[in-house]
Write an enzyme that holds these catalytic residues in place. Structure first.
Site, PDB file in Angstrom:
ATOM      1  N   GLU A  98       0.834  -6.216  -9.428  1.00  0.00           N
ATOM      2  CA  GLU A  98       2.113  -5.858  -9.759  1.00  0.00           C
ATOM      3  C   GLU A  98       3.028  -5.935  -8.386  1.00  0.00           C
ATOM      4  O   GLU A  98       2.551  -6.211  -7.408  1.00  0.00           O
ATOM      5  CB  GLU A  98       2.018  -4.023  -9.577  1.00  0.00           C
ATOM      6  CG  GLU A  98       2.155  -3.195 -10.646  1.00  0.00           C
ATOM      7  CD  GLU A  98       2.022  -1.500 -10.480  1.00  0.00           C
ATOM      8  OE1 GLU A  98       1.187  -1.147 -10.573  1.00  0.00           O
ATOM      9  OE2 GLU A  98       3.197  -1.211  -9.780  1.00  0.00           O
ATOM     10  N   CYS A 111       8.898  -6.745  -3.427  1.00  0.00           N
ATOM     11  CA  CYS A 111       7.588  -6.112  -2.761  1.00  0.00           C
ATOM     12  C   CYS A 111       6.588  -6.527  -3.331  1.00  0.00           C
ATOM     13  O   CYS A 111       6.285  -6.611  -4.673  1.00  0.00           O
ATOM     14  CB  CYS A 111       7.658  -4.458  -3.060  1.00  0.00           C
ATOM     15  SG  CYS A 111       6.096  -3.515  -2.834  1.00  0.00           S
ATOM     16  N   CYS A 118      -7.579  -2.430  -4.102  1.00  0.00           N
ATOM     17  CA  CYS A 118      -7.497  -2.219  -2.828  1.00  0.00           C
ATOM     18  C   CYS A 118      -9.006  -1.546  -2.514  1.00  0.00           C
ATOM     19  O   CYS A 118      -9.525  -0.839  -3.370  1.00  0.00           O
ATOM     20  CB  CYS A 118      -6.600  -1.444  -2.281  1.00  0.00           C
ATOM     21  SG  CYS A 118      -6.396  -0.996  -0.409  1.00  0.00           S
ATOM     22  N   CYS A 122      -7.345   5.295   0.111  1.00  0.00           N
ATOM     23  CA  CYS A 122      -6.375   6.273   0.389  1.00  0.00           C
ATOM     24  C   CYS A 122      -6.340   7.268  -0.659  1.00  0.00           C
ATOM     25  O   CYS A 122      -6.166   6.814  -1.966  1.00  0.00           O
ATOM     26  CB  CYS A 122      -4.969   5.742   0.647  1.00  0.00           C
ATOM     27  SG  CYS A 122      -5.005   4.739   2.459  1.00  0.00           S
ATOM     28  N   CYS A 125      -3.382   7.382  -3.398  1.00  0.00           N
ATOM     29  CA  CYS A 125      -3.010   5.962  -3.920  1.00  0.00           C
ATOM     30  C   CYS A 125      -3.478   5.490  -5.071  1.00  0.00           C
ATOM     31  O   CYS A 125      -4.761   5.444  -5.262  1.00  0.00           O
ATOM     32  CB  CYS A 125      -3.010   5.024  -2.765  1.00  0.00           C
ATOM     33  SG  CYS A 125      -2.723   3.409  -3.274  1.00  0.00           S
ATOM     34  N   GLU A 166      -4.638  -4.329   0.859  1.00  0.00           N
ATOM     35  CA  GLU A 166      -4.415  -4.137   2.325  1.00  0.00           C
ATOM     36  C   GLU A 166      -4.120  -5.464   2.810  1.00  0.00           C
ATOM     37  O   GLU A 166      -5.191  -6.227   2.835  1.00  0.00           O
ATOM     38  CB  GLU A 166      -5.557  -3.409   2.943  1.00  0.00           C
ATOM     39  CG  GLU A 166      -5.821  -3.433   4.201  1.00  0.00           C
ATOM     40  CD  GLU A 166      -4.560  -3.059   5.117  1.00  0.00           C
ATOM     41  OE1 GLU A 166      -3.874  -1.903   4.598  1.00  0.00           O
ATOM     42  OE2 GLU A 166      -4.273  -3.795   6.098  1.00  0.00           O
ATOM     43  N   SER A 220       0.846   2.717   7.992  1.00  0.00           N
ATOM     44  CA  SER A 220       0.863   3.701   7.166  1.00  0.00           C
ATOM     45  C   SER A 220       0.131   4.773   7.994  1.00  0.00           C
ATOM     46  O   SER A 220      -1.091   4.824   7.903  1.00  0.00           O
ATOM     47  CB  SER A 220       0.022   3.433   5.999  1.00  0.00           C
ATOM     48  OG  SER A 220       0.733   2.547   5.188  1.00  0.00           O
ATOM     49  N   LEU A 221       0.819   5.831   8.556  1.00  0.00           N
ATOM     50  CA  LEU A 221       0.268   6.737   9.249  1.00  0.00           C
ATOM     51  C   LEU A 221      -0.231   8.035   8.715  1.00  0.00           C
ATOM     52  O   LEU A 221      -1.268   8.700   8.655  1.00  0.00           O
ATOM     53  CB  LEU A 221       1.136   7.130  10.519  1.00  0.00           C
ATOM     54  CG  LEU A 221       0.670   7.829  11.698  1.00  0.00           C
ATOM     55  CD1 LEU A 221      -0.455   6.930  12.241  1.00  0.00           C
ATOM     56  CD2 LEU A 221       1.638   8.239  12.761  1.00  0.00           C
ATOM     57  N   HIS A 222       0.741   8.719   7.901  1.00  0.00           N
ATOM     58  CA  HIS A 222       0.516   9.551   6.968  1.00  0.00           C
ATOM     59  C   HIS A 222       0.007  10.926   7.861  1.00  0.00           C
ATOM     60  O   HIS A 222      -0.141  11.843   7.118  1.00  0.00           O
ATOM     61  CB  HIS A 222      -0.054   9.361   5.723  1.00  0.00           C
ATOM     62  CG  HIS A 222       0.190   8.147   5.183  1.00  0.00           C
ATOM     63  ND1 HIS A 222       1.602   8.021   4.783  1.00  0.00           N
ATOM     64  CD2 HIS A 222      -0.230   7.067   4.461  1.00  0.00           C
ATOM     65  CE1 HIS A 222       1.904   6.950   4.062  1.00  0.00           C
ATOM     66  NE2 HIS A 222       0.668   6.440   3.824  1.00  0.00           N
ATOM     67  N   CYS A 339       2.691   3.004  -6.326  1.00  0.00           N
ATOM     68  CA  CYS A 339       2.084   2.007  -6.157  1.00  0.00           C
ATOM     69  C   CYS A 339       0.863   1.724  -7.140  1.00  0.00           C
ATOM     70  O   CYS A 339      -0.255   2.462  -7.168  1.00  0.00           O
ATOM     71  CB  CYS A 339       1.454   1.736  -4.902  1.00  0.00           C
ATOM     72  SG  CYS A 339       2.878   1.463  -3.488  1.00  0.00           S
TER      73      CYS A 339
HETATM   74  N1  SAH Z   1      -2.372  -1.173   2.222  1.00  0.00           N
HETATM   75  C1  SAH Z   1      -1.068  -1.422   2.779  1.00  0.00           C
HETATM   76  C2  SAH Z   1      -0.054  -1.699   2.001  1.00  0.00           C
HETATM   77  C3  SAH Z   1       0.171  -0.996   0.612  1.00  0.00           C
HETATM   78  S1  SAH Z   1       0.587   0.639   0.210  1.00  0.00           S
HETATM   79  C4  SAH Z   1      -0.888   0.037   3.508  1.00  0.00           C
HETATM   80  O1  SAH Z   1      -1.641   0.921   3.393  1.00  0.00           O
HETATM   81  O2  SAH Z   1       0.281   0.364   4.118  1.00  0.00           O
HETATM   82  C5  SAH Z   1       2.170   0.873   0.701  1.00  0.00           C
HETATM   83  C6  SAH Z   1       2.844   2.150   1.168  1.00  0.00           C
HETATM   84  O3  SAH Z   1       2.721   3.169   0.233  1.00  0.00           O
HETATM   85  C7  SAH Z   1       1.615   2.749   2.088  1.00  0.00           C
HETATM   86  O4  SAH Z   1       2.484   3.544   3.160  1.00  0.00           O
HETATM   87  C8  SAH Z   1       0.947   3.690   1.400  1.00  0.00           C
HETATM   88  O5  SAH Z   1       0.307   4.847   1.969  1.00  0.00           O
HETATM   89  C9  SAH Z   1       1.940   4.205   0.560  1.00  0.00           C
HETATM   90  N2  SAH Z   1       1.457   4.834  -0.966  1.00  0.00           N
HETATM   91  C10 SAH Z   1       0.533   4.616  -1.692  1.00  0.00           C
HETATM   92  N3  SAH Z   1       0.613   5.643  -2.590  1.00  0.00           N
HETATM   93  C11 SAH Z   1       1.430   6.508  -2.383  1.00  0.00           C
HETATM   94  C12 SAH Z   1       1.820   7.647  -3.287  1.00  0.00           C
HETATM   95  N4  SAH Z   1       1.274   7.818  -4.142  1.00  0.00           N
HETATM   96  N5  SAH Z   1       2.831   8.212  -2.697  1.00  0.00           N
HETATM   97  C13 SAH Z   1       3.618   7.855  -1.617  1.00  0.00           C
HETATM   98  N6  SAH Z   1       3.163   6.962  -0.890  1.00  0.00           N
HETATM   99  C14 SAH Z   1       2.043   6.187  -1.301  1.00  0.00           C
END
Ligand code: SAH
Length: 353
Positions: A98, A111, A118, A122, A125, A166, A220-222, A339
């Site tokens: 995608e 993007c 992946c 997470c 995701c 990733e 991506s801290l979260h 995503c």
């Molecule tokens: N693997 C990398 C890049 C891909 S994800 C990373 O982790 O940064 C891109 C961003 O989208 C990341 O910050 C990821 O945590 C976030 N993301 C993925 N799924 C999501 C969702 N359902 N809602 C909000 N953010 C999401």
């Protein structure tokens, strides 16, 4: 036939020097290398026979030994609200990936995905639900941009590596991709217009820092505590937040580039005032920017978006603590889906699930 194709040189993943060496090894003049490189990365043609300053004999020879990676969309969703487009591309091995096109005031942005699926796991995701994490070649990363540019008919000025996968788990190909993307003999996108997002693979962040690139690193801290981060992101079992922030400090010190932190707000999980305060403490004194993203719920999980009110309060608390913060504007609301969801629904549909 397929096995034979596998043997072909992926010439769009080669830098100018490598293309030139290859041509010289075929007994051709050195300048042919530059001509072919420019056809691929500057004029961005799709077929050998479009390379009109090469003899027909050379084009045939190249066709027999090298592969010109080209992506064509198998599905495109176009937003009627803001023109955002979601693309699904099929790779040669049958996998699909995608990519997204977005129009901003400051230019067009793409993007891209860095892997098929992946491995990071997470919890919120969709890209990671089937595992995988197959590497994409530099040519396949570049082609997502070239193919979208061909389809939209407009120049792309910004690239974010924030799609499925990733990037730090495909590190060598990522570096080669950056080299080709920013090369002034190619599409020549400036490093400053490139953002790479990682879930935080600390040793790779440190390695990347040494390259002193001028691109933006997004983390991506979260979560602001290891305990909560582990709940959301398995990578937190390998590296603590402290190690991650230390790597970010180092990255800033080496490159002078402000770090972006992505923080997806999940109702009742990481969106309290306590979380906001702990996050502020963590980032204090670090030159950074926080991007708050209302989590995009996926049907396989129960996570909910935080309320507008708690998102605003979270933002206000960070601002009060003098942390740079924005709430990410949602693009293509009508074709939305988190995503990896487009890819996932396509595969499920094909398999009749
Ligand atoms: N693997 C990398 C890049 C891909 S994800 C990373 O982790 O940064 C891109 C961003 O989208 C990341 O910050 C990821 O945590 C976030 N993301 C993925 N799924 C999501 C969702 N359902 N809602 C909000 N953010 C999401």
């Amino acid at each position: 036939m397929d096995a034979e194709k596998e043997e072909l040189l992926d010439i769009k993943s080669c830098n100018l020097e490598e293309v030139t060496e290859y041509l010289v090894s075929m007994g051709e003049a050195k300048f042919r290398g530059k001509q072919i490189y420019e056809w691929m990365h500057q004029k961005r043609v799709c077929r050998w026979d479009e390379m009109t300053n090469l003899s027909a004999a050379l084009r045939r020879k190249l066709e027999d030994t090298a592969r010109l990676t080209v992506l064509t969309p198998v599905e495109v969703l176009i937003s009627e609200i803001d023109g955002t487009r979601k693309y699904l591309f099929a790779l040669q091995d049958g996998n699909v990936i995608e990519s997204v096109f977005m129009r901003y005031k400051h230019g067009n942005s793409v993007c891209i995905s860095s892997q098929v699926g992946c491995r990071m796991g997470c919890r919120f995701c969709a890209s990671t639900l089937d595992g995988l994490g197959t590497e994409l070649a530099p040519s396949e990363m570049l082609e997502q941009i070239y193919a979208i540019e061909r389809h939209v008919g407009e120049r792309i000025s910004n690239v974010v590596v924030m799609g499925s996968g990733e990037p730090m788990d495909n590190y060598e190909n990522l570096l080669k991709f950056i080299e080709l993307l920013t090369d002034d003999n190619g599409i020549h996108i400036s490093q400053r217009n490139l953002t790479v997002s990682t879930c935080g693979i600390v040793p790779k962040i440190n390695e990347l820092a040494e390259k002193k690139l001028q691109m933006t690193l997004a983390i991506s801290l979260h979560a602001s505590s290891d305990e909560k981060r582990k709940e959301l992101m398995p990578v937190a079992n390998a590296y603590s937040i402290e190690q991650l922030i230390e790597a970010c400090r180092n990255y800033f010190q080496k490159t002078g580039r402000r770090i972006t932190f992505e923080y997806s707000l999940v109702q009742g999980v990481n969106d309290t005032m306590e979380d906001a305060q702990r996050l502020s403490n963590l980032l204090l004194g670090l030159n950074c920017h926080v991007n708050l993203i209302p989590v995009n719920p996926i049907k396989e999980r129960t996570y909910q978006q935080s309320t507008t009110r708690s998102i605003t309060e979270f933002k206000n608390r960070l601002e009060k603590n003098r942390i740079n913060v924005t709430i990410r504007r949602e693009m293509g609301r009508d074709i939305n889906g988190a995503c990896g969801q487009l890819r996932k629904s396509y595969i499920e549909h094909k398999e009749g699930l």
